[in-house]
Design an enzyme around this catalytic site. Structure first.
Site, mmCIF file in Angstrom:
data_model
loop_
_atom_site.group_PDB
_atom_site.id
_atom_site.type_symbol
_atom_site.label_atom_id
_atom_site.label_comp_id
_atom_site.label_asym_id
_atom_site.label_seq_id
_atom_site.Cartn_x
_atom_site.Cartn_y
_atom_site.Cartn_z
ATOM 1 N N ASP A 99 0.861 -1.172 0.000
ATOM 2 C CA ASP A 99 0.000 0.000 0.000
ATOM 3 C C ASP A 99 0.902 1.227 0.000
ATOM 4 O OD1 ASP A 99 -2.354 1.645 0.484
ATOM 5 O OD2 ASP A 99 -3.246 -0.141 1.377
ATOM 6 N N ASP A 203 -2.955 4.670 -2.385
ATOM 7 C CA ASP A 203 -3.989 5.240 -1.521
ATOM 8 C C ASP A 203 -4.398 6.644 -1.991
ATOM 9 O OD1 ASP A 203 -5.300 4.869 1.213
ATOM 10 O OD2 ASP A 203 -4.309 6.789 1.511
ATOM 11 N N GLU A 257 -6.434 3.883 -5.754
ATOM 12 C CA GLU A 257 -7.730 4.109 -5.106
ATOM 13 C C GLU A 257 -8.220 5.453 -5.631
ATOM 14 O OE1 GLU A 257 -9.850 4.501 -0.741
ATOM 15 O OE2 GLU A 257 -7.929 5.429 -1.120
ATOM 16 N N HIS A 328 -11.106 -2.872 3.193
ATOM 17 C CA HIS A 328 -11.056 -2.528 4.621
ATOM 18 C C HIS A 328 -11.850 -1.269 4.971
ATOM 19 C CE1 HIS A 328 -8.196 -0.063 2.596
ATOM 20 N NE2 HIS A 328 -8.109 0.728 3.653
ATOM 21 N N ASP A 329 -12.396 -0.588 3.973
ATOM 22 C CA ASP A 329 -13.189 0.622 4.245
ATOM 23 C C ASP A 329 -14.680 0.393 4.020
ATOM 24 O OD1 ASP A 329 -10.872 2.191 4.649
ATOM 25 O OD2 ASP A 329 -10.732 2.647 2.513
HETATM 26 C C1 GLC Z 1 -7.873 5.414 1.952
HETATM 27 C C2 GLC Z 1 -7.770 4.181 2.805
HETATM 28 C C3 GLC Z 1 -8.395 4.474 4.123
HETATM 29 C C4 GLC Z 1 -7.663 5.628 4.773
HETATM 30 C C5 GLC Z 1 -7.597 6.838 3.835
HETATM 31 C C6 GLC Z 1 -6.586 7.830 4.309
HETATM 32 O O1 GLC Z 1 -9.185 5.740 1.674
HETATM 33 O O2 GLC Z 1 -8.327 3.088 2.157
HETATM 34 O O3 GLC Z 1 -8.411 3.357 4.960
HETATM 35 O O4 GLC Z 1 -8.297 6.009 5.948
HETATM 36 O O5 GLC Z 1 -7.212 6.480 2.547
HETATM 37 O O6 GLC Z 1 -5.290 7.322 4.147
#
Ligand code: GLC
Ligand code: CA
Length: 557
Positions: A99, A203, A257, A328-329
């Site tokens: 990540d 991310d 992401e 995970h979100d």
């Molecule tokens: C992304 C991650 C999340 C995190 C955010 C800030 O959305 O998936 O878990 O809180 O970024 O890093």
């Protein structure tokens, strides 16, 4: 370096290390825990693992706040453990993607500690500092809000200026306008890839370029300002540069992401010709099973859901998709995409797997999804996520605010995905011999890996079969996609076609029997069952009554 694009025929398994497996009884999952489960991962038939962050971090946002990008978080183990894990994966033919959290760091990172010291510190410009508004500068520089609620700026006494944080105040945003920052990020990528890592999940990468002058955002209580930085003005330039300075020097895979990416800008972000990211996670399809404005709940509209997925399927073949429902979100997919599946957990979980994974793209399976783990019932004290704490703190001033927020979190909280992995019916679900860092879902007594793997109807084994069916299957990897029941609110059915090979995927996403009428163009053609989640599924495809969550795959001549 020749890019083999191995990810086109790969299934990726996501691990959230904190909740996967604890090897030393401190209640926190760790690298040696993952090492102990490598055969479990291998036998699931996946080709790559994506590890959520394992770098040094004060854990304000569970590792998404990094204080040292080149070392491992103490609770997770050491660099030697990491190398052993990497070696263990590679020796089983499994790649590893890390990540990359590059929009922001932790406020405890050396760069930020320096940056705070004075306006002329060499690291000052690594972050986004501005003077405040108002006579005394005590008003934030603009109206942007943080994704976790509240304002996106924090005032710092030392220099009397504010710094930007699109997430928590302990996650200051990096200033990508500074070429030194961009070089640091490329160096970090190269450091891990030189060690053998195969790629990155990037991310919130679409947030890295902010509009110059940081103008106020349009009114929006939740994501105020987002139009000023989602795929911002220099986004493409920055990603191309990083691709050239790092990713393209290895046979890598990068997935961004990409909140805010829609079908209209997908091509310019992921087409092979643009040399940026290999693919992205778009969240468009999840919005149709969500809550309007994250607040007002509504049921999944299967028609809209299929339409969005179909629009991504229609991208040219030089654009790779991702296929996913969980991470995970996100809350768990059972229930969210299936309605009430009571009595049909196996059928519902496997139906979703078939419906998603046989589209064109790279499937991602999130830990626990392969055994049908579900959302959990929490009381306030059980929530661990910063998002819960921060939002509860804000809504306490609003009448009924807490009640409403509780209701939303009961369906939508990120905590649902983060309860410890359920390995067995033993103590703490076999996750840890100590007290787990967050509550175990009490349903572990009947939902756990041991039980699932020895059941007649095993979700894990079905996933493994599905992965084996996909592997090397050129119709599934490359074939055209056509929705054959776009108007049905119950059935998700599509054709995949490559040359003279055709595959039909027919899935009932309802908890009751539903009539399926075979479209005329297939009537009378020879067909052969390839895979089904019902042991006695019809060998040939025809008009039929599909049973609850029945999912079958046919080859058609
Ligand atoms: C992304 C991650 C999340 C995190 C955010 C800030 O959305 O998936 O878990 O809180 O970024 O890093
Ligand atoms: Ca541990």
């Amino acid at each position: 370096m020749i890019k083999t694009r191995w990810y086109k025929d790969a299934v990726v398994y996501q691990i959230y290390p904190r909740s996967f497996c604890d090897s030393n009884g401190d209640g926190i999952g760790d690298l040696r825990g993952i090492i102990s489960k490598l055969d479990y991962i291998k036998d699931l038939g996946v080709d790559a693992v994506w590890l959520s962050p394992i770098y040094k971090s004060p854990n304000d946002d569970n590792g998404y706040d990094i204080s040292d990008y080149t070392d491992i978080m103490d609770e997770f183990g050491t660099l030697d453990d990491f190398k052993e894990l990497l070696e263990g994966l590679h020796s089983r033919g499994i790649k590893l993607i890390m990540d990359l959290v590059a929009n922001h760091t932790s406020d405890e990172h050396y760069w930020f500690r320096e940056s705070k010291k004075s306006v002329d510190n060499p690291y000052r410009d690594y972050y986004i500092w501005r003077k405040g508004r108002g006579k005394d500068g005590k008003k934030p520089p603009n109206n942007w809000t943080s994704s976790f609620g509240g304002k996106a700026w924090e005032y710092d006494e030392t220099t009397g200026e504010w710094y930007l944080h699109l997430f928590s105040r302990k996650q200051p945003d990096l200033n990508w306008e500074n070429p030194k920052v961009r070089q640091e990020i490329a160096d970090i990528c190269n450091y891990w890839m030189d060690m053998g890592v195969d790629g990155f999940r990037c991310d919130v990468i679409t947030y890295i370029s902010k509009k110059s002058g940081l103008p106020d955002g349009k009114f929006n209580p939740i994501f105020c300002g987002s139009e000023q930085y989602v795929v911002g003005p220099r986004y493409h330039e920055f990603i191309k540069e990083l691709n050239a300075a790092s990713w393209s020097r290895y046979d890598s895979f990068t997935v961004g992401e990409a909140a805010g990416i829609t079908i209209s800008n997908a091509y310019e972000c992921i087409d092979e010709s643009v040399c940026e990211l290999d693919t992205v996670f778009s969240f468009e399809h999840l919005c149709y099973a969500d809550m309007y404005f994250l607040v007002i709940p509504h049921r999944l509209s299967l028609k809209k859901f299929k339409k969005i997925l179909g629009s991504w399927q229609a991208l040219p073949k030089t654009c790779q998709n991702t296929l996913f429902l969980e991470n995970h979100d996100q809350p768990r997919s059972l229930g969210r995409f299936t309605g009430n599946y009571s009595g049909f957990r196996y059928e519902a979980a496997t139906a979703l797997a078939v419906a998603m994974q046989l589209q064109r793209g790279t499937p991602f399976v999130y830990q626990g999804q392969e055994i049908g783990m579900t959302n959990c019932k929490f009381s306030d004290k059980d929530y661990q996520d910063i998002m819960f704490r921060q939002i509860m703190d804000i809504v306490k001033y609003i009448p009924f605010g807490k009640c409403l927020a509780r209701y939303c979190f009961s369906r939508r909280a990120r905590d649902h995905a983060r309860t410890p992995m359920q390995w067995s019916a033993g103590e703490n679900a076999g996750f840890s011999s100590g007290k787990p860092w967050m509550m175990v879902n009490p349903n572990y007594k009947f939902i756990n890996a041991n039980k699932d793997m020895s059941a007649d109807k095993s979700i894990y084994k079905f996933y493994a079969k599905l992965h084996a069916y996909r592997k090397g299957n050129d119709v599934i990897i490359d074939g055209d996609y056509k929705d054959i029941c776009p108007n049905s609110s119950d059935i998700f059915a599509y054709e995949r076609k490559l040359g003279d090979k055709t595959v039909l995927v027919v899935v009932n996403l309802k908890n009751k029997a539903v009539k399926f009428k075979l479209p005329a163009e297939y009537v009378g053609r020879a067909s052969q069952l390839q895979l089904s989640n019902y042991a006695d599924a019809q060998e040939r495809i025809a008009d039929t009554k599909l049973r609850p969550y029945e999912a079958s795959v046919y080859s058609v001549d």
